[in-house]
Design a protein around this motif. Structure first.
Motif, PDB file in Angstrom:
ATOM      1  N   VAL A   1       0.812  -1.228   0.000  1.00 25.53           N
ATOM      2  CA  VAL A   1       0.000   0.000   0.000  1.00 25.53           C
ATOM      3  C   VAL A   1       0.849   1.283   0.000  1.00 25.53           C
ATOM      4  O   VAL A   1       0.427   2.312  -0.551  1.00 25.53           O
ATOM      5  N   ASN A   2       2.010   1.259   0.639  1.00 25.30           N
ATOM      6  CA  ASN A   2       2.896   2.428   0.697  1.00 25.30           C
ATOM      7  C   ASN A   2       2.115   3.714   1.003  1.00 25.30           C
ATOM      8  O   ASN A   2       1.978   4.603   0.141  1.00 25.30           O
ATOM      9  N   ARG A   3       1.606   3.808   2.219  1.00 21.79           N
ATOM     10  CA  ARG A   3       0.743   4.949   2.549  1.00 21.79           C
ATOM     11  C   ARG A   3       0.873   5.339   4.016  1.00 21.79           C
ATOM     12  O   ARG A   3       1.398   4.587   4.829  1.00 21.79           O
ATOM     13  N   THR A   4       0.370   6.548   4.292  1.00 18.46           N
ATOM     14  CA  THR A   4       0.124   6.942   5.677  1.00 18.46           C
ATOM     15  C   THR A   4      -1.334   7.345   5.777  1.00 18.46           C
ATOM     16  O   THR A   4      -1.837   8.089   4.919  1.00 18.46           O
ATOM     17  N   GLU A   5      -1.994   6.818   6.783  1.00 17.50           N
ATOM     18  CA  GLU A   5      -3.404   7.202   6.975  1.00 17.50           C
ATOM     19  C   GLU A   5      -3.523   8.269   8.059  1.00 17.50           C
ATOM     20  O   GLU A   5      -4.623   8.595   8.486  1.00 17.50           O
ATOM     21  N   ALA A   6      -2.398   8.806   8.484  1.00 16.42           N
ATOM     22  CA  ALA A   6      -2.417   9.785   9.576  1.00 16.42           C
ATOM     23  C   ALA A   6      -2.428  11.234   9.076  1.00 16.42           C
ATOM     24  O   ALA A   6      -2.477  12.164   9.870  1.00 16.42           O
ATOM     25  N   ILE A   7      -2.351  11.421   7.768  1.00 16.74           N
ATOM     26  CA  ILE A   7      -2.336  12.785   7.219  1.00 16.74           C
ATOM     27  C   ILE A   7      -3.447  12.909   6.179  1.00 16.74           C
ATOM     28  O   ILE A   7      -3.664  11.985   5.387  1.00 16.74           O
ATOM     29  N   GLY A   8      -4.157  14.011   6.202  1.00 23.43           N
ATOM     30  CA  GLY A   8      -5.170  14.295   5.186  1.00 23.43           C
ATOM     31  C   GLY A   8      -4.796  15.579   4.458  1.00 23.43           C
ATOM     32  O   GLY A   8      -4.107  16.435   5.014  1.00 23.43           O
ATOM     33  N   ASN A   9      -5.226  15.700   3.220  1.00 20.93           N
ATOM     34  CA  ASN A   9      -4.951  16.909   2.446  1.00 20.93           C
ATOM     35  C   ASN A   9      -6.277  17.546   2.018  1.00 20.93           C
ATOM     36  O   ASN A   9      -7.098  16.895   1.367  1.00 20.93           O
ATOM     37  N   LEU A  10      -6.485  18.785   2.423  1.00 18.26           N
ATOM     38  CA  LEU A  10      -7.728  19.476   2.067  1.00 18.26           C
ATOM     39  C   LEU A  10      -7.401  20.667   1.172  1.00 18.26           C
ATOM     40  O   LEU A  10      -6.722  21.603   1.596  1.00 18.26           O
ATOM     41  N   GLY A  11      -7.884  20.609  -0.059  1.00 15.33           N
ATOM     42  CA  GLY A  11      -7.615  21.697  -1.002  1.00 15.33           C
ATOM     43  C   GLY A  11      -8.585  22.852  -0.802  1.00 15.33           C
ATOM     44  O   GLY A  11      -9.647  22.694  -0.209  1.00 15.33           O
ATOM     45  N   GLY A  12      -8.208  24.008  -1.313  1.00 10.87           N
ATOM     46  CA  GLY A  12      -9.062  25.193  -1.214  1.00 10.87           C
ATOM     47  C   GLY A  12      -9.348  25.768  -2.585  1.00 10.87           C
ATOM     48  O   GLY A  12      -8.569  25.579  -3.520  1.00 10.87           O
ATOM     49  N   ALA A  13     -10.468  26.491  -2.699  1.00 11.07           N
ATOM     50  CA  ALA A  13     -10.860  27.028  -4.002  1.00 11.07           C
ATOM     51  C   ALA A  13      -9.936  28.136  -4.497  1.00 11.07           C
ATOM     52  O   ALA A  13      -9.952  28.485  -5.663  1.00 11.07           O
ATOM     53  N   ALA A  14      -9.142  28.695  -3.596  1.00 13.14           N
ATOM     54  CA  ALA A  14      -8.236  29.763  -4.043  1.00 13.14           C
ATOM     55  C   ALA A  14      -7.022  29.213  -4.782  1.00 13.14           C
ATOM     56  O   ALA A  14      -6.240  29.967  -5.344  1.00 13.14           O
ATOM     57  N   LEU A  15      -6.886  27.885  -4.775  1.00 14.79           N
ATOM     58  CA  LEU A  15      -5.740  27.288  -5.485  1.00 14.79           C
ATOM     59  C   LEU A  15      -6.049  27.206  -6.970  1.00 14.79           C
ATOM     60  O   LEU A  15      -7.166  26.862  -7.356  1.00 14.79           O
ATOM     61  N   ASP A  16      -5.059  27.501  -7.789  1.00 18.36           N
ATOM     62  CA  ASP A  16      -5.294  27.361  -9.227  1.00 18.36           C
ATOM     63  C   ASP A  16      -4.878  25.952  -9.695  1.00 18.36           C
ATOM     64  O   ASP A  16      -4.382  25.142  -8.905  1.00 18.36           O
TER      65      ASP A  16
END
Ligand code: SF4
Length: 200
Positions: free
Chosen positions: A160-175
């Motif tokens: 799986v090569n993953r971490t389930e301890a971090i989440g990424n939340l994007g924002g609408a101000a990102l292009d």
């Protein structure tokens, strides 16, 4: 009367315009025309922008005079919104400027955050920090969390090569380009929980 050259032209121009209007439409209409205030975007430099609030990505026009934002409205040439903005988009101007309730004058929004604020775990007060400190601290904490939680296989032995301890939340101000880079980074370090504010 002490009248500058610019003032003279303004005065004679206004008098002529009022006279001509009175001639054509009568004195009442000429008086109304005289009382029309100057457009606040007169002489402004215009720059296109994208609304910071949601992923529709409506286009706007910022009007700036002497480094000060004087107006922000929908861009009629933008293919997505063709000049219209929703209530949130229409209020973007007030991110930077608000009208002082006491004087009615335009002032910088005192509630706008322009500096990094940090509240340490358990602390009650916010501290002001600089960007170098904040970016280094974020990088250190991401690395520590990833190192402590990274898994190469799941309970069935599947890679799986993953971490389930971090989440990424994007924002609408990102292009688009920023989103592309952030996705690359998130997936490269094994983050699987990738979301965007507009879907929540
Ligand atoms: S918040 Fe409103 S104006 Fe802004 S992008 Fe979304 S729909 Fe367009």
């Amino acid at each position: 009367m002490n009248l500058s050259r610019r003032g003279f032209f303004k005065l004679t121009g206004a008098t002529f315009a009022a006279g001509a209007l009175a001639e054509v439409f009568g004195p009442a209409n000429a008086l109304a025309a005289e009382s029309v205030p100057e457009l606040r975007i007169q002489g402004a430099t215009e720059s296109p922008t994208i609304c910071c609030y949601c992923s529709v990505g409506c286009g706007g026009i910022c009007s700036v005079i002497d480094g000060e934002l004087v107006n922000l409205e929908g861009d009629p040439d933008h293919p997505i919104n063709r000049g219209s903005l929703c209530s949130k988009g229409s209020a973007q101007f007030n991110i930077r400027n608000v009208y002082d309730p006491e004087t009615g004058k335009l002032i910088l929004n005192p509630a706008r955050q322009t500096k990094v604020k940090y509240r340490a775990p358990g602390a009650a007060e916010w501290e002001e920090k600089d960007w170098d400190w904040a970016i280094t601290e974020i990088a250190k904490r991401i690395k520590a969390t990833r190192d402590a939680t990274y898994e190469t296989t799941d309970e069935n032995g599947v890679t799986v090569n993953r971490t389930e301890a971090i989440g990424n939340l994007g924002g609408a101000a990102l292009d688009d380009e920023e989103c592309y880079l952030i996705q690359k980074l998130a997936r490269a370090i094994g983050v699987t929980y990738i979301e965007h504010q507009a879907r929540i």
